[in-house]
Structures are given as structure tokens and as C-alpha cells.
Design a protein around this motif. Structure first.
Motif, PDB file in Angstrom:
ATOM      1  N   LYS A  58      18.598 -12.717  10.383  1.00 10.73           N
ATOM      2  CA  LYS A  58      17.798 -12.722   9.148  1.00 10.73           C
ATOM      3  C   LYS A  58      18.620 -13.302   8.014  1.00 10.73           C
ATOM      4  N   GLU A  59      18.047 -14.292   7.319  1.00  7.17           N
ATOM      5  CA  GLU A  59      18.717 -14.939   6.194  1.00  7.17           C
ATOM      6  C   GLU A  59      17.800 -14.880   4.974  1.00  7.17           C
ATOM      7  N   LYS A  60      18.356 -14.472   3.838  1.00  2.00           N
ATOM      8  CA  LYS A  60      17.581 -14.483   2.598  1.00  2.00           C
ATOM      9  C   LYS A  60      17.629 -15.892   2.028  1.00  2.00           C
ATOM     10  N   GLN A 111       6.284  -6.863 -13.407  1.00  5.26           N
ATOM     11  CA  GLN A 111       6.905  -8.096 -12.933  1.00  5.26           C
ATOM     12  C   GLN A 111       6.892  -8.071 -11.405  1.00  5.26           C
ATOM     13  N   GLN A 112       6.555  -9.205 -10.808  1.00  3.47           N
ATOM     14  CA  GLN A 112       6.554  -9.279  -9.353  1.00  3.47           C
ATOM     15  C   GLN A 112       7.900  -9.829  -8.878  1.00  3.47           C
ATOM     16  N   HIS A 113       8.501  -9.102  -7.957  1.00  2.00           N
ATOM     17  CA  HIS A 113       9.804  -9.469  -7.394  1.00  2.00           C
ATOM     18  C   HIS A 113       9.563 -10.054  -6.008  1.00  2.00           C
ATOM     19  N   HIS A 114       9.995 -11.286  -5.806  1.00  2.00           N
ATOM     20  CA  HIS A 114       9.796 -11.989  -4.536  1.00  2.00           C
ATOM     21  C   HIS A 114      11.118 -12.061  -3.780  1.00  2.00           C
ATOM     22  N   ALA A 115      11.054 -11.869  -2.479  1.00  2.00           N
ATOM     23  CA  ALA A 115      12.213 -12.076  -1.606  1.00  2.00           C
ATOM     24  C   ALA A 115      11.689 -12.765  -0.351  1.00  2.00           C
ATOM     25  N   HIS A 116      12.220 -13.945  -0.048  1.00  2.00           N
ATOM     26  CA  HIS A 116      11.783 -14.717   1.113  1.00  2.00           C
ATOM     27  C   HIS A 116      12.909 -14.740   2.147  1.00  2.00           C
ATOM     28  N   TYR A 117      12.541 -14.479   3.389  1.00  2.00           N
ATOM     29  CA  TYR A 117      13.521 -14.408   4.471  1.00  2.00           C
ATOM     30  C   TYR A 117      13.161 -15.387   5.578  1.00  2.00           C
ATOM     31  N   LYS A 118      14.196 -16.005   6.127  1.00  2.00           N
ATOM     32  CA  LYS A 118      14.047 -16.852   7.309  1.00  2.00           C
ATOM     33  C   LYS A 118      14.636 -16.064   8.479  1.00  2.00           C
TER      34      LYS A 118
END
Length: 196
Positions: free
Chosen positions: A122-124, A142-149
Motif C-alpha cells: 500500500k502506497e499513499k 472540510q473534506q480530507h482526502h487520502a488516495h492509496y495505490k
């Protein structure tokens, strides 16, 4: 003894059936048509459900409870950049992979497919916070986004049973799944105080 005519026999049989059904209905052992206390009526009878549909509903509930909701957290504290702490779980990654490329099913002894020796990396790839906006039923947030590959390495095993039984193995199979984790941070007076 006089023989009863056919119409009299039909009348007697009908009367006996009516009497029997009325006594059965008032005994409390029937569907609760006429009984004591609350009753579900005919809905009180158990109805069998197939294990396939039961498992499908349980999976749907599991997905909704664990991964489909957006949590609302407290305000972002000053002094540093906000960092998302919740990486995707292995279960979430495998569910996303199954949704994209399903493996379940197959016909035993005819055609089957398995994933063995699964390894997940897993990579952020992104972590950012949107500006403040007002969300209905929540208020300013506020919307907090975190995208993972998430890269999944596994051994793909396919067993074919007809016409000639054989097994195909791909030891270097890999899939990439992108997972987004979003949550909200409250902004302003989150306690709802009057400020007096």
C-alpha cells in the motif's frame, strides 16, 4: 336405516369442515388467526432462504458498515499539516479487487480459479484537505482526502478438468487497485456553545 342422499352428505361434510376449521383457529395452535396475544399471522411461519442470498446480504451489510460511510471527525488542530492515518485494510483491498476482477465461482472438477500467496503493498499517493464548505445536515466542514495505490501480488492458479485435466500457474500475477479514503473535519464551534 335410511340412506342419506348425496346432497345431505355434502351438507354434513361441509358442516364438519367448518366446525373443524373454527375449532382449529381458536385453539391457539394455528397461525394466530384467532388467538391470545400479539401475532404475526401467516408471516410468523419460517421461510427458508438460500445460503447464497444470505451470504450476499451479509456481505452487503459488512461493506456498508465498514467502508461506505464517511466519518465526521473533530476540527484540524493548528501546528502542522493534517495527515491521514487510516490506511486501507487487507480486507478492503481484497474486496475492491474482487469487485474489479472476481474469482469466486467456477465449476468444481471442470474449471476453477484461485489466488494463492497474496502479498499487498500500500502506497499513499495523495493527502490533502479541501477548503471549508457547508454540508447539508452537517454544517461547515472540510473534506480530507487520502488516495492509496494498492498493488496485489499473487499466484494465479487455474485448474481445467475437461477435456484433458491440467493446471495453469502464473506465479507473477499482479493487480493494482486505487482506494480513496475520505472523511470530514468539523470547522468552527463544534460544541454548539452560545459563546456567552
Amino acid at each position: 336405516m335410511a340412506r342419506l342422499r348425496t346432497s345431505q352428505r355434502t351438507y354434513a361434510l361441509t358442516a364438519a369442515l367448518i366446525m373443524g376449521s373454527s375449532t382449529l383457529g381458536t385453539s391457539g395452535c394455528f397461525w394466530g388467526i384467532v388467538g391470545q396475544g400479539p401475532s404475526l399471522g401467516i408471516a410468523g411461519l419460517p421461510i427458508p432462504i438460500s445460503p447464497y442470498l444470505q451470504e450476499k446480504e451479509e456481505d452487503k451489510y459488512w461493506q456498508h458498515e465498514r467502508y461506505d460511510r464517511v466519518p465526521i471527525l473533530g476540527p484540524i488542530t493548528s501546528g502542522g499539516a493534517p495527515i491521514a492515518l487510516d490506511t486501507p485494510s487487507d480486507d478492503e483491498v481484497m474486496r475492491a479487487l474482487e469487485k474489479a476482477r472476481p474469482v469466486e465461482g467456477g465449476i468444481p472438477l471442470l474449471w476453477e480459479r484461485n489466488r494463492n500467496d497474496v502479498r499487498i503493498i500500500k502506497e499513499k499517493i495523495a493527502d490533502y484537505v479541501d477548503p471549508v464548505r457547508v454540508y447539508p445536515m452537517i454544517g461547515p466542514a472540510q473534506q480530507h482526502h487520502a488516495h492509496y495505490k494498492c498493488t496485489i501480488y499473487y499466484e494465479d492458479v487455474r485448474r481445467v478438468g475437461w477435456p484433458v485435466p491440467h493446471t495453469l500457474r502464473d506465479e507473477d500475477a499482479r493487480e493494482v487497485v486505487y482506494i480513496d479514503h475520505n472523511h470530514l473535519h468539523m470547522v468552527g464551534d463544534v460544541d454548539g456553545g452560545t459563546g456567552i
